[in-house]
Write an enzyme that holds these catalytic residues in place. Structure first.
Site, PDB file in Angstrom:
ATOM      1  N   ASP A  97       0.754  -1.340   0.109  1.00  0.00           N
ATOM      2  CA  ASP A  97      -0.030  -0.058  -0.025  1.00  0.00           C
ATOM      3  C   ASP A  97       0.804   1.207   0.089  1.00  0.00           C
ATOM      4  O   ASP A  97       1.913   1.100   0.467  1.00  0.00           O
ATOM      5  CB  ASP A  97      -0.973   0.018   1.248  1.00  0.00           C
ATOM      6  CG  ASP A  97      -2.107   0.999   1.385  1.00  0.00           C
ATOM      7  OD1 ASP A  97      -2.256   1.537   0.003  1.00  0.00           O
ATOM      8  OD2 ASP A  97      -2.681   1.001   2.300  1.00  0.00           O
ATOM      9  N   ASN A 122       1.434   3.524  -3.079  1.00  0.00           N
ATOM     10  CA  ASN A 122       1.640   3.614  -4.329  1.00  0.00           C
ATOM     11  C   ASN A 122       1.361   5.138  -4.505  1.00  0.00           C
ATOM     12  O   ASN A 122       2.222   6.040  -5.202  1.00  0.00           O
ATOM     13  CB  ASN A 122       1.440   2.878  -5.359  1.00  0.00           C
ATOM     14  CG  ASN A 122       1.929   1.371  -5.268  1.00  0.00           C
ATOM     15  OD1 ASN A 122       2.848   1.279  -4.296  1.00  0.00           O
ATOM     16  ND2 ASN A 122       1.556   0.318  -5.909  1.00  0.00           N
ATOM     17  N   HIS A 155       2.855   3.306  -9.191  1.00  0.00           N
ATOM     18  CA  HIS A 155       2.743   1.820  -9.394  1.00  0.00           C
ATOM     19  C   HIS A 155       3.618   1.217 -10.193  1.00  0.00           C
ATOM     20  O   HIS A 155       4.229  -0.009  -9.788  1.00  0.00           O
ATOM     21  CB  HIS A 155       1.221   1.544 -10.191  1.00  0.00           C
ATOM     22  CG  HIS A 155      -0.078   1.830  -9.593  1.00  0.00           C
ATOM     23  ND1 HIS A 155      -0.221   1.681  -8.160  1.00  0.00           N
ATOM     24  CD2 HIS A 155      -1.126   2.479 -10.111  1.00  0.00           C
ATOM     25  CE1 HIS A 155      -1.557   2.152  -7.821  1.00  0.00           C
ATOM     26  NE2 HIS A 155      -2.217   2.646  -9.030  1.00  0.00           N
ATOM     27  N   GLU A 160     -11.877  -5.286  -4.753  1.00  0.00           N
ATOM     28  CA  GLU A 160     -12.409  -4.021  -4.645  1.00  0.00           C
ATOM     29  C   GLU A 160     -11.681  -2.748  -5.820  1.00  0.00           C
ATOM     30  O   GLU A 160     -12.363  -1.717  -6.130  1.00  0.00           O
ATOM     31  CB  GLU A 160     -12.298  -3.174  -3.410  1.00  0.00           C
ATOM     32  CG  GLU A 160     -13.113  -3.742  -2.451  1.00  0.00           C
ATOM     33  CD  GLU A 160     -12.802  -5.454  -1.965  1.00  0.00           C
ATOM     34  OE1 GLU A 160     -11.609  -5.614  -1.951  1.00  0.00           O
ATOM     35  OE2 GLU A 160     -13.750  -6.095  -1.621  1.00  0.00           O
ATOM     36  N   ARG A 180     -11.840   1.501  -8.994  1.00  0.00           N
ATOM     37  CA  ARG A 180     -10.858   2.616  -9.393  1.00  0.00           C
ATOM     38  C   ARG A 180     -11.166   3.192 -10.797  1.00  0.00           C
ATOM     39  O   ARG A 180     -11.774   2.572 -11.621  1.00  0.00           O
ATOM     40  CB  ARG A 180      -9.390   2.425  -9.476  1.00  0.00           C
ATOM     41  CG  ARG A 180      -9.122   1.944  -7.840  1.00  0.00           C
ATOM     42  CD  ARG A 180      -7.670   1.920  -7.308  1.00  0.00           C
ATOM     43  NE  ARG A 180      -7.474   1.678  -6.139  1.00  0.00           N
ATOM     44  CZ  ARG A 180      -6.180   1.700  -5.386  1.00  0.00           C
ATOM     45  NH1 ARG A 180      -5.215   2.288  -6.101  1.00  0.00           N
ATOM     46  NH2 ARG A 180      -6.081   1.772  -4.307  1.00  0.00           N
ATOM     47  N   LEU A 201      11.147 -20.531  -3.964  1.00  0.00           N
ATOM     48  CA  LEU A 201      10.182 -19.832  -3.306  1.00  0.00           C
ATOM     49  C   LEU A 201       8.792 -19.893  -4.184  1.00  0.00           C
ATOM     50  O   LEU A 201       8.941 -19.983  -5.500  1.00  0.00           O
ATOM     51  CB  LEU A 201      10.593 -18.276  -3.422  1.00  0.00           C
ATOM     52  CG  LEU A 201       9.433 -17.345  -3.167  1.00  0.00           C
ATOM     53  CD1 LEU A 201       9.615 -17.242  -1.602  1.00  0.00           C
ATOM     54  CD2 LEU A 201      10.091 -15.877  -3.724  1.00  0.00           C
ATOM     55  N   ARG A 258      -5.394  -2.245   8.598  1.00  0.00           N
ATOM     56  CA  ARG A 258      -6.296  -2.968   8.063  1.00  0.00           C
ATOM     57  C   ARG A 258      -6.095  -3.960   7.509  1.00  0.00           C
ATOM     58  O   ARG A 258      -5.102  -4.093   6.895  1.00  0.00           O
ATOM     59  CB  ARG A 258      -7.392  -2.051   7.336  1.00  0.00           C
ATOM     60  CG  ARG A 258      -8.117  -0.889   7.883  1.00  0.00           C
ATOM     61  CD  ARG A 258      -8.862  -0.376   6.897  1.00  0.00           C
ATOM     62  NE  ARG A 258      -8.436   0.094   5.899  1.00  0.00           N
ATOM     63  CZ  ARG A 258      -7.929   1.388   5.654  1.00  0.00           C
ATOM     64  NH1 ARG A 258      -7.816   2.300   6.700  1.00  0.00           N
ATOM     65  NH2 ARG A 258      -7.024   1.771   4.598  1.00  0.00           N
TER      66      ARG A 258
HETATM   67  C1  FPP Z   1      -1.971   0.480  -3.163  1.00  0.00           C
HETATM   68  O1  FPP Z   1      -1.436   1.654  -3.552  1.00  0.00           O
HETATM   69  C2  FPP Z   1      -1.202  -0.709  -4.227  1.00  0.00           C
HETATM   70  C3  FPP Z   1      -2.215  -0.977  -5.310  1.00  0.00           C
HETATM   71  C4  FPP Z   1      -3.526  -0.689  -5.587  1.00  0.00           C
HETATM   72  C5  FPP Z   1      -1.719  -2.410  -6.015  1.00  0.00           C
HETATM   73  C6  FPP Z   1      -0.334  -2.772  -5.847  1.00  0.00           C
HETATM   74  C7  FPP Z   1       0.288  -2.805  -7.103  1.00  0.00           C
HETATM   75  C8  FPP Z   1       1.647  -2.888  -7.509  1.00  0.00           C
HETATM   76  C9  FPP Z   1       2.475  -3.082  -6.584  1.00  0.00           C
HETATM   77  C10 FPP Z   1       1.826  -2.799  -8.902  1.00  0.00           C
HETATM   78  C11 FPP Z   1       1.697  -3.951  -9.582  1.00  0.00           C
HETATM   79  C12 FPP Z   1       2.269  -5.225  -9.333  1.00  0.00           C
HETATM   80  C13 FPP Z   1       2.486  -5.985 -10.230  1.00  0.00           C
HETATM   81  C14 FPP Z   1       3.292  -6.934  -9.624  1.00  0.00           C
HETATM   82  C15 FPP Z   1       1.879  -5.926 -11.404  1.00  0.00           C
HETATM   83  P1  FPP Z   1      -2.566   2.669  -3.627  1.00  0.00           P
HETATM   84  O2  FPP Z   1      -2.788   2.942  -5.048  1.00  0.00           O
HETATM   85  O3  FPP Z   1      -3.888   2.289  -2.750  1.00  0.00           O
HETATM   86  O4  FPP Z   1      -1.724   3.745  -2.848  1.00  0.00           O
HETATM   87  P2  FPP Z   1      -2.251   5.020  -1.915  1.00  0.00           P
HETATM   88  O5  FPP Z   1      -3.395   4.288  -0.811  1.00  0.00           O
HETATM   89  O6  FPP Z   1      -1.258   5.773  -1.247  1.00  0.00           O
HETATM   90  O7  FPP Z   1      -3.323   5.783  -2.780  1.00  0.00           O
END
Ligand code: FPP
Length: 236
Positions: free
Chosen positions: A18, A20, A35, A65, A69, A129, A188
């Site tokens: 979480d 990104n 991302h 969920e 987006r 792994l 959470r």
């Molecule tokens: C949360 O960040 C992360 C995600 C929604 C998905 C995780 C995705 C990746 C790490 C990239 C894709 C991975 C692969 C292997 C293809 P957020 O957008 O909810 O962050 P925020 O809460 O700060 O807005």
């Protein structure tokens, strides 16, 4: 004694990746930039897990969920997934990584679903792994699906045991996570592995996922080693 008990290395680490979006916003960049950096963290974390002797790593890459987006962000995440598969598969294979997908892969379309299946097949003989990617995954849906399977067998209700039920979940044959990490300061479970994390140690870190690296992973493993796990029992 089992190596993982003696050395207190978690056999299975699950991660809610979480932060990104906040990472990108802090730099005035579009969310997709966060991302993209997040994918680099995935690469680093797989290497760190191998280095630490972890045997199962489950990453929450896309929740059920996340379809809510904006379409452009869903498209970005889908593109990154496709790109990740195509660019990383060979390296993962060489490193001895077995890939397993949980979640509703079909929702990503026929082509990606087929590539995911091919990737699982190609790496099915690897054992260093097991990388479990949760894609369009929801913990409640997993449980409901398992209940449907149980009903479909026509078994007597009293014959259903916890062990049997576990085997009907999408994580069948994967041990429950010993350690669950969530980055970015949120505390959470967000419909991740609800059944499977019943006794997992939980570790919340403020580090945003794109900043997460080998040192953070090593730190989490060290922290795990200090926890006393009782599984509900009291030491005698
Ligand atoms: C949360 O960040 C992360 C995600 C929604 C998905 C995780 C995705 C990746 C790490 C990239 C894709 C991975 C692969 C292997 C293809 P957020 O957008 O909810 O962050 P925020 O809460 O700060 O807005």
């Amino acid at each position: 004694m089992d190596e993982h008990v003696r050395k207190s290395v978690p056999r299975h680490v699950a991660i809610i990746m979480d932060g990104n979006g906040r990472w990108a916003a802090a730099r005035g960049l579009p969310r997709v930039a966060g991302h993209r950096e997040g994918v680099k963290s995935v690469r680093r974390t797989v290497e760190a897990a191998i280095e630490q002797g972890v045997r199962y790593l489950t990453l929450f890459a896309f929740s059920s969920e996340n379809w809510q987006r904006p379409p452009s962000e869903v498209a970005d995440l889908t593109f990154l997934l496709k790109h990740f598969l195509r660019s990383e598969l060979n390296e993962l294979h060489v490193q001895g990584v077995r890939l397993k997908i949980i979640g509703e892969r079909d929702r990503f379309g026929e082509q990606i679903a087929a590539e995911l299946a091919a990737a699982e097949l190609k790496t099915s003989g690897n054992s260093r792994l097991t990388l479990v990617m949760a894609l369009s995954y929801g913990g409640r849906a997993d449980i409901v699906e398992a209940a449907r399977r149980a009903i479909a067998t026509g078994m007597a209700p009293e014959a259903l045991t916890e062990q049997h039920f576990s085997a009907l979940l999408s994580t069948d044959a994967i041990p429950d996570p010993d350690l669950l990490i969530r980055t970015s300061g949120e505390e959470r479970i967000s419909n991740f592995l609800l059944w499977q994390t019943a006794y997992s140690e939980l570790l919340f870190t403020d580090v945003l996922w794109p900043d997460f690296g080998a040192a953070d992973f090593a730190h989490a493993v060290e922290e795990f080693a200090t926890r006393e796990r009782r599984f509900g029992a009291r030491p005698v």
